[in-house]
Motif scaffolding. Structure first.
Motif, PDB file in Angstrom:
ATOM      1  N   GLN A   1       0.826  -1.206   0.000  1.00  0.00           N
ATOM      2  CA  GLN A   1       0.000   0.000   0.000  1.00  0.00           C
ATOM      3  C   GLN A   1       0.862   1.259   0.000  1.00  0.00           C
ATOM      4  OE1 GLN A   1      -2.877  -0.039   3.173  1.00  0.00           O
ATOM      5  NE2 GLN A   1      -3.765  -1.981   2.525  1.00  0.00           N
ATOM      6  N   VAL A   2       1.918   1.255   0.806  1.00  0.00           N
ATOM      7  CA  VAL A   2       2.812   2.411   0.878  1.00  0.00           C
ATOM      8  C   VAL A   2       3.519   2.621  -0.457  1.00  0.00           C
ATOM      9  CG1 VAL A   2       4.948   3.278   1.935  1.00  0.00           C
ATOM     10  CG2 VAL A   2       3.149   2.314   3.375  1.00  0.00           C
ATOM     11  N   ILE A   3       4.008   1.531  -1.048  1.00  0.00           N
ATOM     12  CA  ILE A   3       4.682   1.630  -2.348  1.00  0.00           C
ATOM     13  C   ILE A   3       3.714   2.146  -3.402  1.00  0.00           C
ATOM     14  CG2 ILE A   3       5.717   0.250  -4.209  1.00  0.00           C
ATOM     15  CD1 ILE A   3       6.940  -1.516  -1.931  1.00  0.00           C
ATOM     16  N   GLU A   4       2.492   1.626  -3.396  1.00  0.00           N
ATOM     17  CA  GLU A   4       1.485   2.062  -4.366  1.00  0.00           C
ATOM     18  C   GLU A   4       1.152   3.544  -4.182  1.00  0.00           C
ATOM     19  OE1 GLU A   4      -3.169   1.151  -5.414  1.00  0.00           O
ATOM     20  OE2 GLU A   4      -1.951  -0.495  -4.646  1.00  0.00           O
ATOM     21  N   GLU A   5       1.019   3.979  -2.936  1.00  0.00           N
ATOM     22  CA  GLU A   5       0.706   5.392  -2.676  1.00  0.00           C
ATOM     23  C   GLU A   5       1.862   6.300  -3.085  1.00  0.00           C
ATOM     24  OE1 GLU A   5      -1.121   8.735  -2.144  1.00  0.00           O
ATOM     25  OE2 GLU A   5      -2.127   6.813  -2.074  1.00  0.00           O
ATOM     26  N   GLU A   6       3.096   5.856  -2.848  1.00  0.00           N
ATOM     27  CA  GLU A   6       4.266   6.633  -3.288  1.00  0.00           C
ATOM     28  C   GLU A   6       4.281   6.764  -4.805  1.00  0.00           C
ATOM     29  OE1 GLU A   6       7.948   5.049  -1.846  1.00  0.00           O
ATOM     30  OE2 GLU A   6       7.422   5.418   0.241  1.00  0.00           O
ATOM     31  N   ARG A   7       3.975   5.668  -5.481  1.00  0.00           N
ATOM     32  CA  ARG A   7       3.965   5.681  -6.947  1.00  0.00           C
ATOM     33  C   ARG A   7       2.873   6.625  -7.454  1.00  0.00           C
ATOM     34  NH1 ARG A   7       2.065   1.981 -11.311  1.00  0.00           N
ATOM     35  NH2 ARG A   7       3.555   2.239 -12.984  1.00  0.00           N
ATOM     36  N   ARG A   8       1.692   6.573  -6.866  1.00  0.00           N
ATOM     37  CA  ARG A   8       0.594   7.454  -7.274  1.00  0.00           C
ATOM     38  C   ARG A   8       0.951   8.920  -7.011  1.00  0.00           C
ATOM     39  NH1 ARG A   8      -4.804   4.736  -7.598  1.00  0.00           N
ATOM     40  NH2 ARG A   8      -4.337   2.539  -7.460  1.00  0.00           N
ATOM     41  N   SER A   9       1.588   9.175  -5.900  1.00  0.00           N
ATOM     42  CA  SER A   9       2.008  10.534  -5.583  1.00  0.00           C
ATOM     43  C   SER A   9       3.022  11.025  -6.606  1.00  0.00           C
ATOM     44  CB  SER A   9       2.614  10.577  -4.174  1.00  0.00           C
ATOM     45  OG  SER A   9       3.100  11.843  -3.882  1.00  0.00           O
ATOM     46  N   TYR A  10       3.939  10.151  -6.990  1.00  0.00           N
ATOM     47  CA  TYR A  10       4.939  10.515  -7.985  1.00  0.00           C
ATOM     48  C   TYR A  10       4.285  10.772  -9.342  1.00  0.00           C
ATOM     49  CZ  TYR A  10       9.496  10.652 -10.226  1.00  0.00           C
ATOM     50  OH  TYR A  10      10.608  11.062 -10.905  1.00  0.00           O
ATOM     51  N   ILE A  11       3.281   9.976  -9.679  1.00  0.00           N
ATOM     52  CA  ILE A  11       2.549  10.187 -10.934  1.00  0.00           C
ATOM     53  C   ILE A  11       1.853  11.542 -10.911  1.00  0.00           C
ATOM     54  CG2 ILE A  11       0.578   9.412 -12.320  1.00  0.00           C
ATOM     55  CD1 ILE A  11       1.434   6.518 -11.589  1.00  0.00           C
ATOM     56  N   ARG A  12       1.246  11.907  -9.762  1.00  0.00           N
ATOM     57  CA  ARG A  12       0.602  13.221  -9.636  1.00  0.00           C
ATOM     58  C   ARG A  12       1.616  14.334  -9.890  1.00  0.00           C
ATOM     59  NH1 ARG A  12      -1.946  10.764  -5.219  1.00  0.00           N
ATOM     60  NH2 ARG A  12      -0.511  11.713  -3.769  1.00  0.00           N
ATOM     61  N   LYS A  13       2.820  14.176  -9.325  1.00  0.00           N
ATOM     62  CA  LYS A  13       3.859  15.180  -9.540  1.00  0.00           C
ATOM     63  C   LYS A  13       4.282  15.229 -11.001  1.00  0.00           C
ATOM     64  CE  LYS A  13       5.623  15.132  -4.862  1.00  0.00           C
ATOM     65  NZ  LYS A  13       6.681  14.745  -3.961  1.00  0.00           N
ATOM     66  N   CYS A  14       4.368  14.069 -11.633  1.00  0.00           N
ATOM     67  CA  CYS A  14       4.728  14.032 -13.057  1.00  0.00           C
ATOM     68  C   CYS A  14       3.675  14.737 -13.901  1.00  0.00           C
ATOM     69  CB  CYS A  14       4.888  12.584 -13.532  1.00  0.00           C
ATOM     70  SG  CYS A  14       6.301  11.720 -12.831  1.00  0.00           S
ATOM     71  N   VAL A  15       2.417  14.466 -13.639  1.00  0.00           N
ATOM     72  CA  VAL A  15       1.335  15.126 -14.384  1.00  0.00           C
ATOM     73  C   VAL A  15       1.372  16.626 -14.114  1.00  0.00           C
ATOM     74  CG1 VAL A  15      -1.172  15.357 -14.624  1.00  0.00           C
ATOM     75  CG2 VAL A  15      -0.143  13.091 -14.493  1.00  0.00           C
ATOM     76  N   GLY A  16       1.598  17.004 -12.861  1.00  0.00           N
ATOM     77  CA  GLY A  16       1.659  18.414 -12.501  1.00  0.00           C
ATOM     78  C   GLY A  16       2.811  19.158 -13.147  1.00  0.00           C
ATOM     79  N   SER A  17       3.853  18.435 -13.526  1.00  0.00           N
ATOM     80  CA  SER A  17       5.010  19.093 -14.138  1.00  0.00           C
ATOM     81  C   SER A  17       4.852  19.274 -15.653  1.00  0.00           C
ATOM     82  CB  SER A  17       6.283  18.303 -13.846  1.00  0.00           C
ATOM     83  OG  SER A  17       6.279  17.086 -14.565  1.00  0.00           O
ATOM     84  N   LEU A  18       3.816  18.671 -16.226  1.00  0.00           N
ATOM     85  CA  LEU A  18       3.578  18.819 -17.667  1.00  0.00           C
ATOM     86  C   LEU A  18       3.073  20.218 -17.984  1.00  0.00           C
ATOM     87  CD1 LEU A  18       1.672  15.470 -18.386  1.00  0.00           C
ATOM     88  CD2 LEU A  18       4.051  15.979 -18.927  1.00  0.00           C
ATOM     89  N   SER A  19       3.208  20.619 -19.227  1.00  0.00           N
ATOM     90  CA  SER A  19       2.637  21.902 -19.649  1.00  0.00           C
ATOM     91  C   SER A  19       1.114  21.812 -19.537  1.00  0.00           C
ATOM     92  CB  SER A  19       3.029  22.203 -21.104  1.00  0.00           C
ATOM     93  OG  SER A  19       2.357  21.324 -21.984  1.00  0.00           O
ATOM     94  N   PHE A  20       0.469  22.963 -19.460  1.00  0.00           N
ATOM     95  CA  PHE A  20      -0.981  22.980 -19.280  1.00  0.00           C
ATOM     96  C   PHE A  20      -1.690  22.258 -20.421  1.00  0.00           C
ATOM     97  CE2 PHE A  20      -5.198  24.968 -19.741  1.00  0.00           C
ATOM     98  CZ  PHE A  20      -5.743  24.551 -18.532  1.00  0.00           C
ATOM     99  N   LYS A  21      -1.209  22.426 -21.651  1.00  0.00           N
ATOM    100  CA  LYS A  21      -1.844  21.774 -22.802  1.00  0.00           C
ATOM    101  C   LYS A  21      -1.801  20.255 -22.669  1.00  0.00           C
ATOM    102  CE  LYS A  21      -1.117  25.404 -26.205  1.00  0.00           C
ATOM    103  NZ  LYS A  21      -0.490  25.770 -27.477  1.00  0.00           N
ATOM    104  N   LEU A  22      -0.675  19.725 -22.206  1.00  0.00           N
ATOM    105  CA  LEU A  22      -0.556  18.282 -22.045  1.00  0.00           C
ATOM    106  C   LEU A  22      -1.374  17.797 -20.854  1.00  0.00           C
ATOM    107  CD1 LEU A  22       3.238  17.695 -22.824  1.00  0.00           C
ATOM    108  CD2 LEU A  22       1.274  17.514 -24.365  1.00  0.00           C
ATOM    109  N   GLN A  23      -1.355  18.565 -19.763  1.00  0.00           N
ATOM    110  CA  GLN A  23      -2.167  18.208 -18.593  1.00  0.00           C
ATOM    111  C   GLN A  23      -3.633  18.133 -18.967  1.00  0.00           C
ATOM    112  OE1 GLN A  23      -1.885  20.602 -15.084  1.00  0.00           O
ATOM    113  NE2 GLN A  23       0.334  20.712 -15.211  1.00  0.00           N
TER     114      GLN A  23
END
Length: 178
Positions: free
Chosen positions: A105-127
């Motif tokens: 569960q912890v590993i999965e939550e860390e991965r999801r959090s990292y994915i959120r950060k990756c999506v957040g770092s995209l340009s607005f058009k890509l997001q």
């Protein structure tokens, strides 16, 4: 029109609100965006001939309104230099499978959090395209009509966004292959 709007709210209200949260990454801003989306819809309802629109078309239109309102809000915030790095895709919307052991569960939550950060770092058009595709569960043709761009452009942006996310996941040792 009121009856149709109530049906849209009953059928799509939660996904429209979730979309607003995904866009803003902030519950308070999502509340404002959700409300503004309905205000704009009600103001333009007479022009739209909503009686001839399906509930799905209304939902798509409302997602386009939310997306445009958020883009305008971000532009204003940038001018005022008040944009802060926020996590997109809040954790409360991403459920962790309780049947897994605590370590998983912890590993999965860390991965999801990292994915959120990756999506957040995209340009607005890509997001925008990623969020409409995955959270709005829209087809590329629907996204194209919402954003007023060619369907090929939507597919291209999805491809670019997925590749950028994939590269960042690999850099962070969160590769897709398990």
């Amino acid at each position: 029109m009121e009856e149709q709007l109530l049906r849209v709210l009953a059928g799509y209200g939660n996904s429209l609100y979730a979309f607003c949260i995904y866009l803003t990454g902030n519950k308070d801003m999502a509340d404002d965006l959700y409300q503004d989306m309905f205000v704009v819809f009600l103001q333009k309802a007479s022009e739209l001939e909503t009686d001839t629109m399906s509930e799905k078309e209304i939902k798509n239109y409302m997602m386009a309104v939310a997306s445009n309102l958020w883009r305008n809000t971000r532009k204003k915030m940038k001018r005022q230099e008040k944009i802060y790095a926020e996590d997109y895709l809040p954790a409360e919307l991403l459920k962790v499978d309780q049947r897994k052991c605590p370590e998983e569960q912890v590993i999965e939550e860390e991965r999801r959090s990292y994915i959120r950060k990756c999506v957040g770092s995209l340009s607005f058009k890509l997001q925008q395209v990623i969020l409409l595709y995955y959270t709005g569960q829209l087809k590329t043709g629907e996204i194209a009509s919402i954003l007023g761009i060619a369907e090929a452009t939507v597919r291209s942006r999805l491809y670019k966004a997925r590749n950028k996310i994939r590269l960042k996941l690999e850099e962070g040792n969160y590769g897709l292959g398990e």
